[in-house]
Scaffold this motif. Structure first.
Motif, short mmCIF file in Angstrom:
data_model
loop_
_atom_site.label_atom_id
_atom_site.label_comp_id
_atom_site.label_asym_id
_atom_site.label_seq_id
_atom_site.Cartn_x
_atom_site.Cartn_y
_atom_site.Cartn_z
N LYS A 1 -1.98 62.07 0.41
CA LYS A 1 -3.34 62.09 -0.11
C LYS A 1 -4.20 61.01 0.53
O LYS A 1 -5.39 61.23 0.82
N ARG A 2 -3.60 59.84 0.77
CA ARG A 2 -4.34 58.70 1.34
C ARG A 2 -3.57 58.15 2.54
O ARG A 2 -3.01 57.05 2.47
N PRO A 3 -3.51 58.86 3.63
CA PRO A 3 -2.71 58.42 4.78
C PRO A 3 -3.21 57.11 5.39
O PRO A 3 -2.42 56.37 5.99
N GLU A 4 -4.48 56.82 5.26
CA GLU A 4 -5.03 55.60 5.86
C GLU A 4 -4.69 54.35 5.07
O GLU A 4 -4.75 53.24 5.59
N THR A 5 -4.37 54.52 3.79
CA THR A 5 -4.15 53.35 2.95
C THR A 5 -2.77 53.28 2.30
O THR A 5 -2.32 52.21 1.92
N GLY B 1 -0.40 36.21 -6.96
CA GLY B 1 -0.77 35.74 -5.63
C GLY B 1 -1.22 36.91 -4.76
O GLY B 1 -0.59 37.96 -4.75
N THR B 2 -2.35 36.71 -4.07
CA THR B 2 -2.86 37.71 -3.14
C THR B 2 -3.35 36.98 -1.91
O THR B 2 -3.98 35.92 -2.03
N THR B 3 -3.08 37.51 -0.74
CA THR B 3 -3.41 36.79 0.48
C THR B 3 -4.68 37.32 1.12
O THR B 3 -5.15 38.42 0.82
N ASP B 4 -5.20 36.54 2.03
CA ASP B 4 -6.43 36.87 2.72
C ASP B 4 -6.29 38.19 3.47
O ASP B 4 -5.25 38.48 4.05
N GLY B 5 -7.33 38.99 3.45
CA GLY B 5 -7.28 40.29 4.09
C GLY B 5 -6.50 41.29 3.27
O GLY B 5 -6.28 42.42 3.70
N ASN B 6 -6.08 40.87 2.04
CA ASN B 6 -5.35 41.76 1.14
C ASN B 6 -4.12 42.36 1.82
O ASN B 6 -3.83 43.55 1.72
N ARG B 7 -3.39 41.50 2.54
CA ARG B 7 -2.23 41.96 3.28
C ARG B 7 -0.91 41.81 2.54
O ARG B 7 0.11 42.32 2.98
N THR C 1 1.78 44.61 12.75
CA THR C 1 1.22 43.53 11.96
C THR C 1 1.08 44.00 10.52
O THR C 1 1.14 45.21 10.23
N PHE C 2 0.92 43.07 9.60
CA PHE C 2 0.70 43.44 8.21
C PHE C 2 -0.68 44.09 8.09
O PHE C 2 -1.67 43.60 8.62
N LEU C 3 -0.71 45.20 7.36
CA LEU C 3 -1.93 45.99 7.23
C LEU C 3 -2.65 45.65 5.93
O LEU C 3 -2.02 45.25 4.94
N GLU C 4 -3.96 45.84 5.91
CA GLU C 4 -4.74 45.60 4.70
C GLU C 4 -4.39 46.62 3.62
O GLU C 4 -3.95 47.73 3.92
N MET C 5 -4.59 46.23 2.37
CA MET C 5 -4.28 47.12 1.25
C MET C 5 -5.52 47.46 0.43
O MET C 5 -5.42 47.80 -0.74
N GLY D 1 -7.85 49.82 -1.02
CA GLY D 1 -7.78 51.25 -1.28
C GLY D 1 -6.38 51.77 -1.49
O GLY D 1 -6.21 52.95 -1.85
N THR D 2 -5.36 50.97 -1.28
CA THR D 2 -3.98 51.42 -1.47
C THR D 2 -3.74 51.79 -2.94
O THR D 2 -4.11 51.05 -3.85
N GLY D 3 -3.10 52.92 -3.15
CA GLY D 3 -2.82 53.37 -4.51
C GLY D 3 -4.06 53.72 -5.29
O GLY D 3 -4.02 53.78 -6.53
N GLY D 4 -5.18 53.92 -4.59
CA GLY D 4 -6.42 54.24 -5.26
C GLY D 4 -7.15 53.03 -5.83
O GLY D 4 -8.18 53.17 -6.49
N GLU D 5 -6.65 51.82 -5.57
CA GLU D 5 -7.28 50.59 -6.06
C GLU D 5 -8.21 50.03 -4.99
O GLU D 5 -7.94 50.15 -3.78
N LYS D 6 -9.31 49.41 -5.43
CA LYS D 6 -10.20 48.77 -4.47
C LYS D 6 -9.46 47.70 -3.68
O LYS D 6 -9.62 47.56 -2.48
N LYS D 7 -8.67 46.95 -4.41
CA LYS D 7 -7.96 45.84 -3.80
C LYS D 7 -6.66 45.62 -4.56
O LYS D 7 -6.64 45.75 -5.80
N ILE D 8 -5.60 45.33 -3.84
CA ILE D 8 -4.31 45.08 -4.49
C ILE D 8 -4.19 43.59 -4.78
O ILE D 8 -4.34 42.75 -3.90
#
Length: 899
Positions: free
Chosen positions: A446-450, A710-716, A746-750, A752-759
């Protein structure tokens, strides 16, 4: 003869006087008569006596001996005569003293020497002894060689199972007996493979006797020094050791046995058979024994289809796959990272190819085709090691190897019973909690990009022993090789802030009025009520009030999540408890600077993090979690706070046994990393995070819980680490491609992952944590944490009461509905660096404004990446979770949020 021709005899020895001395000597019986004497007392020398005196020399000698002379010189004319008869007795005495006795076989001590000279052995004696000694050695060697027989191949190398047990002593899995090996004929092994091994391992293989005397001498010398006993092995010796000898110990007796068997094998077995046997019995890593299994394990081809580059690569694996397998072996040795292993393997491979050219085994044109490492496939596990079992076995195996009681090759041969700390129920519950999120929230179709490449990791540890009760390593150990509970490279973000707080309570902040040396000793222990600024875009100072600048003269501004000012305006003061609850970056970055980042790092190591997992403590962002410890280590470090400052190393194996008895037993060792006063205050503040802050999604009804998001910069990456009094658990989430064929992974941004704006750590990680812990603590008593004792002084105290934090959303937050993209390189490069101010603000001068532009800062390559230039940060989620910015750009003027 006529009388006139006879010459009258000449007087002997001086005439009449000598004659008289001779008479007196003869009468005394102590001196020998002169040559020609007849014994007549008259001593006449007339013609009538001449024939009798000189008629027989033998008779004269016998006469001298009868008279006791003994020494030939006493009977000779011209000598005894001069001495006279009066000296005869003395000469006779000396003659008896010097007369040799019966001749001995070994003349020692020496009969013909006096004093200490008698005890100095002659060169004949020394030479004789040396010849006898070496003769005995040769004889013993010959006897030993004659008695040595060639062992039957594989008779003593039959593989056995290793049996792994759960914590309740029920069997988890039996593995290791079905060796991954399929022998092939020498004709099925490429010549390049044979030549690669010969060129690198033993260039004189086809001409030597099976041993290398120089190498053996080198090995003996190492043993004499107490060093490594390995070394000096030819291909023949390695073949004998791998395929024929039970005993793999590195001792002199085993080495001697190996040498004699190798000589025997070298004399009685053809070189081609030896080489074939060696290549079919050697261990190449990844559980592969023999060239055919290795070809499949690394390249998924048959041995006969290997190219020269692949052959050179596999010859490098014979050096020790732990340090040459491109997949890495950090679970066995942190130094065996994929990057380090690739570098070593590439260097070894190129060296082998060069030697093949040098020795005439490969043309230069063919060699030039193989300048890069060949592409290898991901390691595969035994089918019995699917799901989480494979990760558990690998973790236990690495623990056994680290104990030093069993070598990797010994473990691969099998025969061991390994008792682990893992609880099956907890392992199943953690896997179930992760799979629940996968099924309900993660949808790659459903969300291949995220939603692609989403990974979770987890570890759960007994706070009072350090025993690892459960881990989550990935979807399946036969499909995803990397153990996500171990080191993955995912930064921990704001879950690092408790170590900053612990350092401030253990060592205290430095006095800004003191010099660097004195300030290290004279510190103020910090109370949780101490006040710091919660202002967004806060300019970070050194402890003495001067503005911090990097090597380029660029200043540091720290963003909060959503670019919020936290605290009551206009000063935005906030105490450390509230700053932890809301994960306010600016307050904890400045606190870290006041304490000293070296002390923050020391607190993290004391709690249980490995120093080599921490970045350099040279930048303010260190306090925001730009380091990447494993989930196991994070759970273990928080367990230190849970048990009032007592630290115990995480472990996964309780004991190892074999047919010979118990090989290894783990002993729990405890050290007091922090005082109970410090640890209990940290726990009390982390309770606030779960009760009313960013971690409230992890509440467990009826139980006390402390933890941090804890959440890191770039939501990675996103984390939640929390604990009850009995159990500490860490859950991580990140996106990282699992395809090793991809370059520059590299670690990818999250976003939109799981339908969330930000993880955030407060979203999926805390959900998994709660679902797992709800089941894991069932049956355990609902205990309370110790009540904290008051600690420290209120730093930056103000007459007004501590204000309640009130986030002030910025305009950018209210307007932005989608995550902002990362600035382009051109934007980053052209962003101006703010000029250094002419005056500096005091550390606690809340109203000071130097006029700097609070806009976006310069990008740069910092210790954790280049995401620090990203601004504005995406808005916070409804859970109230903060955003994280690791401050990953050294040159940034503004540093993003780090929640």
């Amino acid at each position: 003869m006529s009388e006139h021709r006879r010459k009258p005899p000449q007087p002997q020895g001086g005439g009449r006087a000598a004659a008289r001395r001779g008479q007196s000597g003869s009468s005394s019986g102590r001196r020998a008569a002169p040559r020609g004497a007849t014994g007549s007392p008259s001593g006449s020398y007339g013609p009538e006596n001449e024939e009798r005196a000189y008629g027989s020399r033998a008779e004269a000698r016998r006469a001298a001996q009868r008279n006791g002379g003994g020494r030939r010189r006493a009977a000779e004319p011209g000598r005894g005569g001069r001495r006279g008869a009066s000296g005869g007795s003395a000469a006779a005495g000396r003659g008896r003293a010097a007369a040799p006795g019966k001749k001995r076989l070994i003349d020692y001590p020496r009969h013909d020497k006096d004093g200490w000279h008698r005890w100095v052995p002659s060169w004949r004696l020394v030479s004789g002894l040396c010849i006898a000694f070496f003769g005995c050695l040769v004889g013993a060697a010959g006897l030993a060689y004659a008695m040595v027989t060639i062992p039957v191949i594989d008779e003593s190398a039959t593989a056995q199972n290793n049996v792994y047990y759960w914590a309740d002593n029920t069997q988890m899995v039996a593995t290791g007996g079905d060796r991954n090996r399929q022998s092939v004929d020498l004709s099925q092994i490429p010549k390049e493979m044979r030549n690669a091994v010969i060129s690198q391992e033993n260039k004189t293989f086809y001409s030597d006797s099976g041993i290398d005397p120089k190498g053996i001498a080198r090995a003996v010398f190492n043993m004499a020094k107490g060093g490594d006993t390995q070394g000096g092995s030819t291909i023949t010796q390695q073949y004998v050791k791998n395929a024929m000898l039970n005993d793999q110990s590195q001792t002199i007796s085993r080495k001697v046995k190996e040498i004699f068997v190798s000589i025997k094998v070298g004399a009685d077995v053809s070189k081609d058979d030896i080489l074939e046997g060696y290549l079919n019995s050697a261990y190449y890593g990844r559980g592969a024994y023999g060239i055919q299994a290795a070809s499949r394990a690394y390249f998924n081809v048959d041995a006969v289809d290997l190219n020269p580059g692949q052959c050179a690569f596999l010859s490098a694996m014979l050096k020790g796959a732990t340090y040459y397998d491109p997949a890495g072996s950090v679970s066995i040795d942190p130094a065996a990272t994929p990057e380090a292993n690739k570098k070593r393997a590439h260097s070894q491979m190129q060296d082998t190819l060069d030697k093949m050219v040098e020795y005439g085994h490969l043309s230069q044109a063919e060699r030039a085709k193989y300048t890069e490492l060949p592409t290898t496939k991901n390691p595969q596990s035994n089918a019995k090691l699917g799901g989480q079992i494979g990760y558990l076995v690998r973790l236990a195996k690495s623990s056994v190897l680290k104990s030093g009681k069993v070598t990797e090759q010994q473990l691969e041969k099998g025969g061991y019973s390994i008792y682990t700390t893992f609880e099956k129920k907890k392992v199943d519950e953690m896997e179930k909690a992760v799979q629940k999120v996968y099924k309900e929230k993660i949808d790659p179709k459903k969300r291949p990009e995220t939603d692609t490449h989403v990974q979770f990791g987890g570890a759960s540890i007994d706070t009072r022993t350090g025993a690892i009760k459960a881990i989550y390593g990935g979807e399946d150990a036969t499909k995803h090789f990397t153990n996500n509970a171990d080191v993955t490279g995912a930064q921990v973000g704001s879950t690092f802030k408790p170590f900053v707080l612990a350092a401030a309570m253990k060592w205290g902040v430095r006095d800004p009025d003191l010099g660097p040396v004195q300030a290290q000793d004279e510190r103020t222990i910090v109370s949780p009520k101490s006040l710091y600024s919660g202002k967004n875009n806060l300019k970070i100072n050194n402890y003495d009030g001067s503005i911090w600048e990097n090597e380029k003269g660029e200043q540091w501004r720290q963003e909060n999540d959503g670019q919020d000012n936290v605290g009551e305006p206009p000063n935005y003061k906030i105490d450390l408890r509230e700053a932890m609850r809301e994960s306010v970056n600016s307050a904890y970055v400045q606190l870290g600077m006041d304490v000293g980042l070296d002390k923050v790092k020391e607190a993290a190591v004391d709690s249980g993090l490995l120093e080599d997992s921490l970045t350099g403590a040279d930048f303010p962002s260190f306090s925001l979690g730009i380091s990447d410890p494993s989930a196991i280590r994070m759970a273990g470090a928080y367990a230190t706070f849970a048990d009032s400052g007592k630290h115990r190393e995480p472990y996964s194996v309780t004991k190892v046994t074999s047919k010979d008895g118990t090989i290894y037993t783990h002993k729990v060792e405890e050290k007091q990393a922090f005082t109970a006063q410090v640890a209990d205050n940290v726990t009390d503040i982390l309770k606030t995070v779960v009760q009313d802050g960013t971690g409230k999604n992890a509440r467990l009804p009826g139980r006390e819980v402390a933890g941090k998001t804890g959440t890191t910069d770039g939501n990675r990456s996103a984390w939640f680490v929390g604990y009850t009094p009995q159990l500490s658990t860490a859950i991580s989430m990140y996106r990282y491609p699992d395809d090793e064929t991809m370059k520059d992974r590299t670690f990818l941004e999250m976003y939109g992952t799981g339908g969330e704006k930000k993880i955030h750590g407060a979203s999926f990680p805390s959900t998994i944590w709660k679902d797992y812990m709800s089941e894991a603590v069932k049956g355990l008593k609902a205990e309370k944490f110790p009540a904290p004792q008051p600690i420290g002084e209120v730093v930056n105290a103000a007459p007004s009461p501590t204000p309640t934090p009130s986030p002030s959303p910025s305009a950018s937050e209210t307007e932005e509905t989608t995550p902002s993209p990362t600035p382009s390189p051109s934007d980053t490069e052209t962003a101006p660096s703010p000029p250094a101010p002419s005056n500096t603000c005091g550390v606690f001068d809340w109203n000071c404004d130097d006029g700097s532009n609070p806009g976006n800062g310069n990008g740069g390559n910092g210790p954790g990446g280049s995401e620090g230039s990203e601004s504005p940060s995406p808005t916070s989620s409804e859970t109230g979770e903060e955003g994280d910015n690791n401050g990953n750009s050294r040159g940034n003027t503004i540093w993003g949020a780090n929640g």
